[in-house]
Design an enzyme around this catalytic site. Sequence first.
Site, mmCIF file in Angstrom:
data_model
loop_
_atom_site.group_PDB
_atom_site.id
_atom_site.type_symbol
_atom_site.label_atom_id
_atom_site.label_comp_id
_atom_site.label_asym_id
_atom_site.label_seq_id
_atom_site.Cartn_x
_atom_site.Cartn_y
_atom_site.Cartn_z
ATOM 1 N N HIS A 118 0.857 -1.194 0.000
ATOM 2 C CA HIS A 118 0.000 0.000 0.000
ATOM 3 C C HIS A 118 0.894 1.245 0.000
ATOM 4 O O HIS A 118 1.887 1.312 0.741
ATOM 5 C CB HIS A 118 -0.907 -0.010 1.241
ATOM 6 C CG HIS A 118 -1.994 1.008 1.156
ATOM 7 N ND1 HIS A 118 -1.786 2.347 1.397
ATOM 8 C CD2 HIS A 118 -3.317 0.883 0.837
ATOM 9 C CE1 HIS A 118 -2.915 3.007 1.241
ATOM 10 N NE2 HIS A 118 -3.871 2.133 0.892
ATOM 11 N N GLU B 271 0.636 4.046 1.298
ATOM 12 C CA GLU B 271 0.814 4.699 2.608
ATOM 13 C C GLU B 271 1.932 4.001 3.399
ATOM 14 O O GLU B 271 2.782 4.650 4.007
ATOM 15 C CB GLU B 271 -0.497 4.631 3.392
ATOM 16 C CG GLU B 271 -0.377 5.285 4.760
ATOM 17 C CD GLU B 271 -1.581 5.042 5.649
ATOM 18 O OE1 GLU B 271 -2.719 5.137 5.151
ATOM 19 O OE2 GLU B 271 -1.379 4.721 6.834
#
Length: 658
Positions: A125, A127
């Site tokens: 991901h 993030e």
Amino acid sequence: MKVTTAKSAGFCFGVHRAVDVVYKEVENGGYVYTYGPIIHNEEVVEELKRKGVRVINSPEELKDAPKGTIILRSHGVTEAIYQKLASYGHEIKDATCPFVKKIHKVVREQSEQGRYIIIIGNRNHPEVEGIIGWVKNTDNGNRYSVIQEEEEAKSFSVPLDQKLCIVSQTTYNYKKFQDLVEIISKKGYDIFVLNTICNATQERQNEAYQIAKQSDAMIVIGGKASSNTRKLYEICKKECENTYYIQKLDDLDLNLFKSFRNVGITAGASTPNKIIKEVHTVMSEKSFQQLLDEEEVVKISAGDIVEGTVLAVKEDEIILNIGYKSEGIITKNEFTNSPNVDLTSVVKVGDKLQAKVLKVNDGEGQVALTYKRLAAEKGNKRLEEAFNNQEVLTAKVSAVLNGGLSVIIDEARVFIPASLVSDTYEKDLSKYNGKEISFVITEFNPRKRRIIGNRKQLIVAEKEKLKKELFDKLTVGATVEGTVKNITDFGAFIDLGGADGLLHISEMSWGRVENPKKLFKVGDTVKTFVKSIQGDKIALSMKFEDQNPWINAESKYAVGNIVTGVVARMTDFGAFVELEPGIDALLHVSQISKDHVDKPSDVLKIGQEITAKVVEFNKEEKKISLSIKAMEAPEKESEVAEEAKENVAEEASAQVTE
Ligand code: F3S
């Protein structure tokens, strides 16, 4: 028709903020780039492309691109990418969500302090990739792990003396996060855990559920492939049969809504605000322009009081939309003086809050606000009024200090010194912690930070009032109930609710009482009557007349009756025998036996039970004489009686002489 649109519908605050930054930059003109698609919504990304926004996927793509503004999306990027982008001379607009930024900061600080970082989340991901980039690794290698599944947590291993720091991807499942932390905790490491999960999704679902429950029809807006929108639809459908799933305004069949009075609207995380607003406008017949007008941008400066709507709440900070170009942020420290408060339990998305501007730019592009200082100012005003009017205030004790209690009213602190807590000295004040107490303000000087509360004054006044009420209704002879407050050798003090009465040892029973402590204990409820009142001294008695043993004594102890009693005390001239509590009789030394007895103690013992004949009964003088001798020589009874009388007379004169 009443239309309610969920405040948490659509973009979460972080995404909303990032998309806004891009649109504003487009308006400003110039070249605009985004690092990765600004949002997982093709329609929006396509629209931005049409407006000239270019999506780049690596810093190198910018190297020879025309100078412009590069916008970082809400997921954030690694420190290295940040620096590389900066090195190409483009202006950087950092739209990283403040919640994600906080993780970057924690990870950097903790790894600098030597902790090994564990990120709970999906390694791929963006993030998480960004977070990894803020870990300070050493020359010896990487000092972080990403853990997503239980197996990874179970097999995780670094030397036991290695301290750990665990954070989470903001959108990770809370339950799973807890489970993984638990597995790692059991391994015995020194761990610093920071729950960095964002509750935006949960809040959106909770709000949708609440609105659907109260609506006749519900509109859920979002892409058909969006799993979070489908979830919202399912939640709403369960609560409201007439739930409709649409992607855009054109999908809406208005005829279906003619008969509904309450309509709710919510939307998935990737639904642009524009679509939500269009649907809202059509449903409520409000013009779109009106809605835009509501978004008037305000000007602010430090010290201003602003009102805003809560956009997001975390345990330790609140993000507020104050109508300004940047959001306002209230940290936990600036929200309340009370320790151990989880902000998500006291504030929710959509709440309106007033706050004071501390700094227009807190260094991270947000407006630093304080809620508690504004509340304290209001609280001080309130306390000043209460001081002037001597108003009685009630609040919970927030802390027990060395010298007294601290109480917070509307974020203003009041100190109650130990000497003013009660009308009696209390050594240990800890019992007041968290308790609600009433007090008055007896000193108000906020400049010197002296706002003094006084509880003792109220207690004293209340006791005076009760005392007056008690004396007004108290009469001699009245039966009163009270609580034993204190016991001494000579009696017991009975709390009558307003004043204490003394129950003397001689008034506790018709019989003899050796030690009041054997009869009562503190806290006992006793029924007494008022024997006398002198000034504020109340004498009590439990010797109720109807229980007087002398009432029926005449027949029970008539001359000639054989009675049984217990030797209670002895003198040289005879023994006093208790026939029943309150009735003692004299057994003269000469009446103990036919044989000569020198002293009663030669033949009797205290506590010994004896049987004897009554040879004299005198009710007026409350005197009864006994004789054992008379039982042994019944034929000489009259002589014995005479003798006993003489003996009593002798004893009386002996007592007088003594
Ligand atoms: Fe959104 Fe920021 Fe939470 S991007 S989901 S508000 S962490």
